[in-house]
Design a protein around this motif. Structure first.
Motif, PDB file in Angstrom:
ATOM      1  N   SER A  83      32.553  38.670  41.531  1.00 23.38           N
ATOM      2  CA  SER A  83      33.494  39.176  40.585  1.00 23.38           C
ATOM      3  C   SER A  83      32.805  40.160  39.729  1.00 23.38           C
ATOM      4  O   SER A  83      32.680  39.994  38.500  1.00 23.38           O
ATOM      5  CB  SER A  83      34.258  38.171  40.089  1.00 23.38           C
ATOM      6  N   ARG A  85      31.750  44.563  38.968  1.00 21.35           N
ATOM      7  CA  ARG A  85      31.704  46.067  39.491  1.00 21.35           C
ATOM      8  C   ARG A  85      30.343  46.573  39.424  1.00 21.35           C
ATOM      9  O   ARG A  85      29.718  46.537  38.496  1.00 21.35           O
ATOM     10  CB  ARG A  85      32.810  47.068  38.777  1.00 21.35           C
ATOM     11  N   LEU A 100      29.986  34.790  37.928  1.00 26.64           N
ATOM     12  CA  LEU A 100      30.537  35.758  38.619  1.00 26.64           C
ATOM     13  C   LEU A 100      30.795  35.209  40.022  1.00 26.64           C
ATOM     14  O   LEU A 100      31.457  35.978  40.976  1.00 26.64           O
ATOM     15  CB  LEU A 100      29.425  36.877  38.737  1.00 26.64           C
ATOM     16  N   ASP A 101      30.331  34.298  40.439  1.00 22.16           N
ATOM     17  CA  ASP A 101      30.510  33.777  42.019  1.00 22.16           C
ATOM     18  C   ASP A 101      31.735  33.065  41.989  1.00 22.16           C
ATOM     19  O   ASP A 101      32.357  32.306  41.406  1.00 22.16           O
ATOM     20  CB  ASP A 101      29.275  32.667  42.372  1.00 22.16           C
ATOM     21  N   ARG A 102      32.345  33.523  43.358  1.00 22.86           N
ATOM     22  CA  ARG A 102      33.737  33.071  43.877  1.00 22.86           C
ATOM     23  C   ARG A 102      33.640  32.764  45.262  1.00 22.86           C
ATOM     24  O   ARG A 102      32.832  33.400  46.017  1.00 22.86           O
ATOM     25  CB  ARG A 102      34.847  34.060  43.614  1.00 22.86           C
ATOM     26  N   PHE A 114      41.268  42.951  49.254  1.00 28.58           N
ATOM     27  CA  PHE A 114      40.390  43.140  48.269  1.00 28.58           C
ATOM     28  C   PHE A 114      40.113  44.663  47.896  1.00 28.58           C
ATOM     29  O   PHE A 114      40.695  45.529  48.880  1.00 28.58           O
ATOM     30  CB  PHE A 114      39.070  42.647  48.747  1.00 28.58           C
ATOM     31  N   HIS A 118      34.201  45.554  46.131  1.00 26.79           N
ATOM     32  CA  HIS A 118      34.184  44.282  46.654  1.00 26.79           C
ATOM     33  C   HIS A 118      32.872  43.958  47.133  1.00 26.79           C
ATOM     34  O   HIS A 118      32.592  44.543  48.131  1.00 26.79           O
ATOM     35  CB  HIS A 118      35.399  43.936  47.308  1.00 26.79           C
ATOM     36  N   HIS A 120      30.804  41.064  48.794  1.00 30.58           N
ATOM     37  CA  HIS A 120      30.719  39.648  49.320  1.00 30.58           C
ATOM     38  C   HIS A 120      29.881  39.567  50.444  1.00 30.58           C
ATOM     39  O   HIS A 120      29.272  40.224  51.009  1.00 30.58           O
ATOM     40  CB  HIS A 120      32.340  39.389  49.809  1.00 30.58           C
TER      41      HIS A 120
END
Length: 166
Positions: A83, A85, A100-102, A114, A118, A120
């Motif tokens: 999460s 930019r 910041l990790d999801r 998204f 983004h 990932h």
């Protein structure tokens, strides 16, 4: 549809396409590498049906200035996302802040939309079952940046252009 598709419209397209059993079953699956077929997405979007052998994944990447959506059609996928930019350019290595990790697990019919920027990785964590998913992006992907990650350090490794995957 007038104008470009929204992220919600891409997610709706991915859900409807993932529910098309005949289409999902038509994807050739390889025991070792991912397989894919390009689809006609809504409103000029780029869409893909992707097969994921057990234990495979994308590695960390982004989709440049495109937004999108994906839905699991068969099996289960795990998405790890950041999460944050990222700066547009001019860097090779960044140290990420904590928190910041999801992560999320996406079973059959589960999906997510998204926005731009983004970052990932998507994985099929199963030791023995293929997964299949539908992905849609708008505008069509101008490039994909690939990253390596060691703890909090993110490193830009490669930039791929459409001719590399089409």
């Amino acid at each position: 549809m007038t104008g470009p598709p929204t992220a919600a419209e891409l997610l709706d397209f991915a859900r409807r396409t993932a529910a098309d059993r005949a289409l999902v079953d038509s994807l050739p699956l390889d025991p070792e590498g991912r397989t894919w077929v390009r689809l006609d997405g809504p409103g000029g979007s780029e869409a893909w049906l992707i097969g994921w052998p057990p234990g495979t994944g994308t590695g960390w990447h982004d989709h440049a200035e495109s937004f999108g959506a994906f839905v699991t059609a068969r099996g289960s996928l795990t998405e790890h996302a950041l999460s944050v930019r990222l700066p547009a350019g001019g860097w090779k290595t960044l140290e990420l802040a904590e928190g910041l990790d999801r992560s999320r697990r996406l079973g059959p019919g589960d999906g997510r939309a998204f926005g731009r920027d983004h970052l990932h990785e998507v994985l099929n964590p199963s030791p023995d079952t293929h997964a299949v998913s539908v992905h849609a992006y708008y505008p069509p992907l101008p490039l994909i940046r690939r990253f390596s990650r060691t703890g909090p350090v993110l490193r830009l490794e490669q930039v791929e252009r459409p001719e590399d995957w089409q």
